[in-house]
Structure formats: structure tokens, C-alpha cells
Design an enzyme around this catalytic site. Sequence first.
Site, PDB file in Angstrom:
ATOM      1  N   ASP A  29      47.158  45.195  47.181  1.00 58.99           N
ATOM      2  CA  ASP A  29      45.915  45.585  47.065  1.00 58.99           C
ATOM      3  C   ASP A  29      45.607  46.840  45.970  1.00 58.99           C
ATOM      4  OD1 ASP A  29      43.111  46.186  49.308  1.00 58.99           O
ATOM      5  OD2 ASP A  29      43.330  47.374  47.558  1.00 58.99           O
ATOM      6  N   GLU A 138      42.927  41.868  45.705  1.00 62.54           N
ATOM      7  CA  GLU A 138      43.637  41.764  46.782  1.00 62.54           C
ATOM      8  C   GLU A 138      44.036  40.374  47.022  1.00 62.54           C
ATOM      9  OE1 GLU A 138      41.333  42.753  50.289  1.00 62.54           O
ATOM     10  OE2 GLU A 138      42.988  42.278  51.732  1.00 62.54           O
TER      11      GLU A 138
END
Length: 413
Positions: A29, A138
Site C-alpha cells: 500500500d 494497493e
Amino acid sequence: MADLPRDMPREGRLPGAAEQDGDIVLHVDMDCFYASCERLREPELRGEPLVVGMGYDAGEEHGAVATASYEARDYGVESAMPISKALDRLPRVAEHPEDPDAGHYRPVDLEYYQEIARDVKTILYDLSETVREVSIDEAYLDVTERTAWEVAEGFARHVKQRIQSEVGVPASVGVAPNMSAAKIASDHDKPDGLTVVPPEDLREFLEPLPIEDLHGVGPVSASEFHDIGIDTIGDLAAADLEPIEDRFGERGRELHFRARGIDDREVETRGKPKSLSREQSVGTPITDPPELYERIDALARAVTERAERKDALYRTIGIKIVKPPFDVNTRERSLSGPVHEPELVRETARDLAREFEGEEVRKVGVRVSNLSFAENEQADLESWEDGSESGSEDRQPGAVKGQVGLGSFETGE
Ligand code: DCP
Ligand code: MG
């Protein structure tokens, strides 16, 4: 650590395959992603409080915060906050040039961020064949075949460094035995985070964390959990399943399992995979040929069942044999044309394994590759319409050969 319950069979998982020695999932992320992108083209913004506003125009007060740099978060600026409120907490440098507590504001430029995201994703596809993109910044990677727990931290560091050096934006990475835990791990040490949670540490890692850290628990369910005395993930893990299920339904059941470190979702690439494989580690190395062949048979069956479900034909059949400690060997054989013949996979895999007879073997894998697919795959194609070329069929596997980790299945020969 308490033993993990084994009562959640997973689709295609081999009977007897130990969850603990199973998958290695990596979650990436990006840190304050839009802000990091802005800093890439405007390096003066590095280290400064920076707010990126959606529906925001320079000098105006309308719009909402898309993201804020960590320096801006220290002033209480948060995602989704109205820009006007952010300005109360962090005035704009433009109007307050002398104020040491002023920050920079920029409007969202999605097209530019998507370009950066594509560069990041290209690296991710280079690092694993199995990449699940879940948002612009992500993704989950199944890295079981690319690393091992013993060296997972080095592998994760390598992932971060590649993104930083090749694209120039910071990422946080988590590595864990399943998707849910990997997501929590990548969030654990943000920004610039790196958290590796091997299976034996999973329960202990999860236990003290606030219930809010469990993905899928929003503010509403968090407060419901607090009402019934569940404040930590450990509290949920220790709770009886039945009242949780009564109150939260199927989702409650899922959260309860995740709190206990169990998540049987598989990382699945959208679109078409390049290969399908299954592998299994063994606690005590195998030396007995019948046992080796028995495992090969089970793995071949699991792989061909998966190929069948995906309507995949294959032209290459391979095996992986890992000898202690990390001596990875792969062998493969190509056929003249694409087939789906489970018996042939089994026999070929057995044949390829013959040269390892009697040797110590700690991990066995079976793979089919050079895949082609039946016609009805329109649904799969749709998922590439976001323009993510990095996941296209042309992507060549094995490009990370020789880098951190243990080499890849398909290039190890
Ligand atoms: N985003 C948005 N509106 C939101 C949340 C996010 O426009 N309410 C955008 C901006 C973010 C990007 O999506 O940069 C990625 O979302 P994340 O939740 O991962 O947030 P960040 O990457 O900004 O921060 P973090 O470092 O916490 O991951
Ligand atoms: Mg992010």
C-alpha cells in the site's frame, strides 16, 4: 502460539497441507499516494505538510481532502475532510508565507497518479505472477514461490526498494500467511513500513491490535464490537462464534476467523494467469520415494482441477523440488500442443521427479504453464479495461530470476 484450527478447508487446498507452511502473501500500500506523486514532480514538497484536494481548485476553499502527507496529518488533516476544515487546521502557505505551521495544497490530478500507479504495478507483476490489484495504490501478491519465510524480510525490502528506486514513491509492505493479515501488516508500520508476520507469530501479532485494525470493521461495527466488550482482535478471536454470528451474520463469522489468523481467500490475478501451480512443504524432509510420488499425485490433481475450473489448457508441465535448506530445482517438459489431460500431468510430473528419488526433499510443487483458454472468457477480459497493461498476457514470467528470494519456479532450471 495456540494451534490454528484447521476446520476451514480451502478450495483446492491439499488435504493435509499445513496452513502454517502454506502461502506467503505480500500486501503493498503506497504511502499518502497522491501526495507522494505530487512530490515526485515537485520535489520541494518533500518533507512539507501537503494536502491533495478533490474538487479543489488553487486558492479556493471548496472540495474535500483526498489525502494528506504525514506531516499534514500531524495537524489533524484527514482524508475526506472538507478543505475548509483542513484550512482551519493547516493554513495555506500561499496566504501565510511566514507561518511555519502552514501547508501546501494541490488539486487532484488523477490521470498523472494513474500513470505512476501503472509503473508501480508493472514492478509488482515482475515480482509475482499472482497480483491482485485492489485500488490505485494497493495490491496483494502471492509470493509463495518467490521467497520463503526465512528470507521474506529481505524480499519485502527488495520490493520497497525497487518501487522507490524505479518509480520514486514510498510504499509500505506487509507479509503474512494470508490476505487479511498481510493487509494489517502493511498498515502496521506506515509510512515506509515493513512488517513480516510468519505463521508462528500470527496469533500473537493480531491479538493486541485494536478491533478497528481488522479490515472490514468500520466505525459502525467497531462501536458495536465495543458495546459487547470486544476491543481488540484478540478479544474477537477469543469470543464464542455463535453470538458474533447472530449479531453480525456471515460477515461476523468471517471476521471471527480472520481475528484468529484464518483467511482462506486465495490471491487471484484478475484476468488470465500465466501458469497454475500448487506446492507443499513438509516438516520432515521426504526421502521415501512412494511418499514423494504420493505428494506429486495429489499436487498434480489439485493443479489439474484448478485448470479445469478455469477452462485452461496447458502445453508445459513442470515440477519443483526443494532440497534442504533452500536448494530449489525445477524441471519441465513441453508438449507439442495444448491439452487438458490430468493423467498426463501426473505421469509427467512423476517422471520429472524420478531423478530426485531417495534425496531429501522439503518442498514439492507441480505446475502447468503455457496456458491457453477456452473462448468464454469475456468476463475476465473486462478487468483489464482500466488500462493496466502491466497485467497483460505479454508479461513475461520469471523476470526476477536471481534476485532476492529463492528463484522462481519457471526459471530455476
Ligand atoms: N483517496 C481518496 N479519497 C479517500 C481515500 C483515498 O481520493 N477518501 C485516494 C487518495 C489516496 C489514495 O486514494 O492517496 C490511496 O488511498 P489510501 O487509503 O491508501 O491512502 P493514502 O495512500 O493517501 O495514505 P496511506 O499512507 O494511509 O496509505
Ligand atoms: Mg495508500
